[in-house]
Design an enzyme around this catalytic site. Sequence first.
Site, PDB file in Angstrom:
ATOM      1  N   ASP A  28       0.705  -1.362  -0.176  1.00  0.00           N
ATOM      2  CA  ASP A  28       0.038   0.020  -0.035  1.00  0.00           C
ATOM      3  C   ASP A  28       1.076   1.187   0.018  1.00  0.00           C
ATOM      4  O   ASP A  28       1.930   1.181   0.425  1.00  0.00           O
ATOM      5  CB  ASP A  28      -1.093  -0.091   1.106  1.00  0.00           C
ATOM      6  CG  ASP A  28      -2.011   0.909   1.193  1.00  0.00           C
ATOM      7  OD1 ASP A  28      -2.212   1.604  -0.103  1.00  0.00           O
ATOM      8  OD2 ASP A  28      -2.726   1.060   2.225  1.00  0.00           O
ATOM      9  N   ASN A  76     -10.607  -3.391  -6.352  1.00  0.00           N
ATOM     10  CA  ASN A  76      -9.858  -2.446  -7.209  1.00  0.00           C
ATOM     11  C   ASN A  76     -10.504  -1.913  -8.486  1.00  0.00           C
ATOM     12  O   ASN A  76      -9.984  -1.167  -9.048  1.00  0.00           O
ATOM     13  CB  ASN A  76      -8.466  -2.586  -7.146  1.00  0.00           C
ATOM     14  CG  ASN A  76      -7.520  -2.710  -5.949  1.00  0.00           C
ATOM     15  OD1 ASN A  76      -6.610  -3.446  -5.660  1.00  0.00           O
ATOM     16  ND2 ASN A  76      -7.759  -1.922  -5.168  1.00  0.00           N
TER      17      ASN A  76
END
Length: 254
Positions: A28, A76
Amino acid sequence: MFNNKKNAESSIHLDSDRIPKHIAIIMDGNGRWAKKRHLPRIAGHRQGMETVKTVTMAASKLGVKVLTLYAFSTENWKRPKDEVSFLMGLPVKFFNNFVPELIENNVKVSVMGLIDQLPENTQKAVRDAISQTSKCTGMILNFALNYGSRLDIRLAVQNIASEIKNDAISISDIDDDLISRHLMTGFLGDYADPDLLIRTSGEERISNFLLWQIAYSELVFTDALWPDFDGQTLRQMIFEYQHRNRRFGGLKNE
Ligand code: FPP
């Protein structure tokens, strides 16, 4: 939260007998890395791909057996179309350029997730990489691509239900081991559950990743943004892991 400057500056001594066998990483912070540099988000993802190479080599050299990387989640797809399309191109770039080095280092590629839903060229890159590295016997580099843990569990439940319906198994056969074998990590056998789960960028959540499999994993969070993560950061995370007392619900004091 792990933020040990002292260890970052000195050489980190790791116990080679207690290297985690399976490390899973939630990569991330690519977007924030790019923003800090006034670059478009995709520049962060591109740099994140370079980090994948660095960390793969570092993990393989340390003797890690399985490295699972959360590269694209089932959620996503909600990102802007251009970003999704860039992310879908990354495995193509990565494998085109990096498979020879993976083979040289005996690293075997695997992918878990709904591969059939990926663009054709991404599917091809993934399938080619799997087949080109199929004879490698060293570390497994396992990409979670179009992966979500609730999806993983749902599909496992559906498969188990249809096996019961077809009389292949009975309800009393359902135990933890049978469930593990029906999950997308089932092919990893004894290494299916991560020993260590890392999330970068200061966020401390699991985001639908390996929910069943991390029941007894050690969780380590670092402020480092994924593009800034490197072999040294990996050593810091393993150092932290090696100083945890894993009890698996018992009283063992290792
Ligand atoms: C999360 O950061 C990152 C992703 C959704 C993509 C991760 C992909 C890579 C690191 C490259 C993968 C490489 C291969 C070879 C498949 P973010 O964009 O959410 O960061 P932010 O929270 O700072 O915005």
